[in-house]
Write a protein that holds these residues in place. Sequence first.
Motif, PDB file in Angstrom:
ATOM      1  N   LEU A  60       0.821  -1.206   0.000  1.00 50.31           N
ATOM      2  CA  LEU A  60       0.000   0.000   0.000  1.00 50.31           C
ATOM      3  C   LEU A  60       0.858   1.260   0.000  1.00 50.31           C
ATOM      4  CD1 LEU A  60      -2.705   1.467   0.252  1.00 50.31           C
ATOM      5  CD2 LEU A  60      -2.483   1.239   2.730  1.00 50.31           C
ATOM      6  N   ILE A  61       1.853   1.312   0.884  1.00 44.76           N
ATOM      7  CA  ILE A  61       2.690   2.504   0.988  1.00 44.76           C
ATOM      8  C   ILE A  61       3.415   2.773  -0.326  1.00 44.76           C
ATOM      9  CG2 ILE A  61       4.713   3.487   2.126  1.00 44.76           C
ATOM     10  CD1 ILE A  61       2.180   3.506   3.819  1.00 44.76           C
ATOM     11  N   ASP A 138      -9.380  -5.647 -10.770  1.00 45.86           N
ATOM     12  CA  ASP A 138      -9.262  -4.233 -11.102  1.00 45.86           C
ATOM     13  C   ASP A 138      -8.219  -3.515 -10.252  1.00 45.86           C
ATOM     14  OD1 ASP A 138     -10.468  -3.913  -8.642  1.00 45.86           O
ATOM     15  OD2 ASP A 138     -12.345  -3.103  -9.418  1.00 45.86           O
ATOM     16  N   HIS A 139      -7.702  -4.195  -9.219  1.00 42.73           N
ATOM     17  CA  HIS A 139      -6.623  -3.685  -8.373  1.00 42.73           C
ATOM     18  C   HIS A 139      -6.965  -2.369  -7.687  1.00 42.73           C
ATOM     19  CE1 HIS A 139      -3.576  -6.085 -11.076  1.00 42.73           C
ATOM     20  NE2 HIS A 139      -4.357  -6.853 -10.339  1.00 42.73           N
ATOM     21  N   LYS A 140      -8.246  -2.120  -7.447  1.00 43.63           N
ATOM     22  CA  LYS A 140      -8.653  -0.863  -6.833  1.00 43.63           C
ATOM     23  C   LYS A 140      -9.026  -1.013  -5.363  1.00 43.63           C
ATOM     24  CE  LYS A 140     -10.279   1.248 -11.135  1.00 43.63           C
ATOM     25  NZ  LYS A 140     -11.435   1.829 -11.865  1.00 43.63           N
ATOM     26  N   SER A 141      -9.018  -2.244  -4.871  1.00 46.50           N
ATOM     27  CA  SER A 141      -9.356  -2.490  -3.475  1.00 46.50           C
ATOM     28  C   SER A 141      -8.602  -3.732  -3.024  1.00 46.50           C
ATOM     29  CB  SER A 141     -10.870  -2.679  -3.307  1.00 46.50           C
ATOM     30  OG  SER A 141     -11.302  -3.856  -3.986  1.00 46.50           O
ATOM     31  N   ASN A 323      -9.853   1.835   0.753  1.00 47.20           N
ATOM     32  CA  ASN A 323     -10.343   0.690  -0.026  1.00 47.20           C
ATOM     33  C   ASN A 323      -9.873  -0.643   0.525  1.00 47.20           C
ATOM     34  OD1 ASN A 323     -11.674   2.400  -1.838  1.00 47.20           O
ATOM     35  ND2 ASN A 323      -9.822   2.684  -3.051  1.00 47.20           N
ATOM     36  N   LEU A 324      -9.328  -0.635   1.735  1.00 48.17           N
ATOM     37  CA  LEU A 324      -8.939  -1.880   2.404  1.00 48.17           C
ATOM     38  C   LEU A 324     -10.062  -2.316   3.336  1.00 48.17           C
ATOM     39  CD1 LEU A 324      -5.229  -1.239   3.443  1.00 48.17           C
ATOM     40  CD2 LEU A 324      -6.076  -2.392   1.401  1.00 48.17           C
ATOM     41  N   THR A 325     -10.428  -3.586   3.262  1.00 48.60           N
ATOM     42  CA  THR A 325     -11.459  -4.136   4.137  1.00 48.60           C
ATOM     43  C   THR A 325     -10.873  -5.310   4.910  1.00 48.60           C
ATOM     44  OG1 THR A 325     -13.199  -3.533   2.569  1.00 48.60           O
ATOM     45  CG2 THR A 325     -13.764  -5.159   4.245  1.00 48.60           C
ATOM     46  N   SER A 363     -16.954  -8.040  -4.122  1.00 45.72           N
ATOM     47  CA  SER A 363     -17.834  -6.867  -4.049  1.00 45.72           C
ATOM     48  C   SER A 363     -19.276  -7.303  -3.826  1.00 45.72           C
ATOM     49  CB  SER A 363     -17.708  -6.024  -5.316  1.00 45.72           C
ATOM     50  OG  SER A 363     -18.032  -6.788  -6.474  1.00 45.72           O
ATOM     51  N   GLU A 364     -19.678  -8.371  -4.546  1.00 48.65           N
ATOM     52  CA  GLU A 364     -21.034  -8.896  -4.354  1.00 48.65           C
ATOM     53  C   GLU A 364     -21.196  -9.483  -2.965  1.00 48.65           C
ATOM     54  OE1 GLU A 364     -19.088  -9.369  -6.951  1.00 48.65           O
ATOM     55  OE2 GLU A 364     -20.221  -9.588  -8.833  1.00 48.65           O
TER      56      GLU A 364
END
Length: 374
Positions: A60-61, A138-141, A323-325, A363-364
């Motif tokens: 992330l960093i 998608d590498h967005k989350s 966007n991290l869960t 996501s679903e």
Amino acid sequence: MSATTSPSGNSSGRASVPPSGPASARPVGPGDRGHTYQGKGPRVRPRWGRIALVAGGIVLILALAGGIFAVNYVSGIDKDLKRTNAFSGLSADRPAKAVEGAVNILLVGSDSRDPDTKDDDATGWRADTLMIMHVPADHKSAQLISIPRDLWVVVPRSNDAACSDGSRAKINASFSFGGLPRAVHTVECLTDVKIDNVMAIDFGGFKEVTDALGGVDLKVDQTITSIHPPHRVFKKGMMHMDGAQALDWVRQRYQFARGDFARMQHQQEFLKALMDKAASSGTLTSPGKLDDFLNAVAKAVTVDQDFSLKDMVLQFRSLRGENLTFLTTPNKGSQTISGQSVVVSDREKALALFQAVAADKMSEWMAANPVKKS
């Protein structure tokens, strides 16, 4: 969740139909509804420590740093990373890669410098925390799924054994049975999720990481005296800590009513504070600070032979902290089995979760199962 039920229902032998055999050797599906447990422990929903989050934090960093400087810089760090053959001896009968572009990283956290820790075995590998970091195509989350170290599973008898060919134990025992490769095999049997990369971190090494950031601010929820020399006093309230103080704090457990659960919570808070400090203190825009920070991190991690930090930066450059869960493998809490306090999986919920991971449909899954973000 327990061991070998196949979320995808494939024909690889991952127990879509439970095989016959003694109970100690047959595969355990998530929660193992075919066996009656006499639970004696409280049915708690523990807040598992996320030691290995730091490994995901590196990605992330670096992604946040972005730009030519970061991409070129990490090429040099790549060469200096400690590496291990995390997939040694695994058979070809592994879960299929269902969705190209999605990435699943097994994060392994250990505290080899913990003064309470003794060497477990000759392999040198042990784990305080296991986590799967799933990054969608998608590498967005990213979703980080914590696997309780005491989860009751079937550990395969060898690195290339069938998922059903093993004995029941806490998942943490897989390391003493066969090092990182056995842990990878056990997790893949458990989830039917293909592991692409492995990152193992030494939590004790983050003393230097903390100092490179100038320390962190942590909330002390009750005044205690450390049981480890030099017996520091931690006073209730917000406290600025350097690396030695922070690691001493997150190693305490006996003074708290919740014991190890309190320690795990404090570890999570520490790691979040590290990430927040790195992202807000000018680290990303200062070549000198970034150099000190990343070199300290690099010394504390071991990765698989094919891991590429440069590729991670390029692929995950769109990731952001919001966007991290964070999730925990669905479980029914602690129970006593064969005289051991273990964590028993919630079969149906765990099965649904890992089906979503394998199919890259988190996501679903999260829309149907709202998660409070950390």
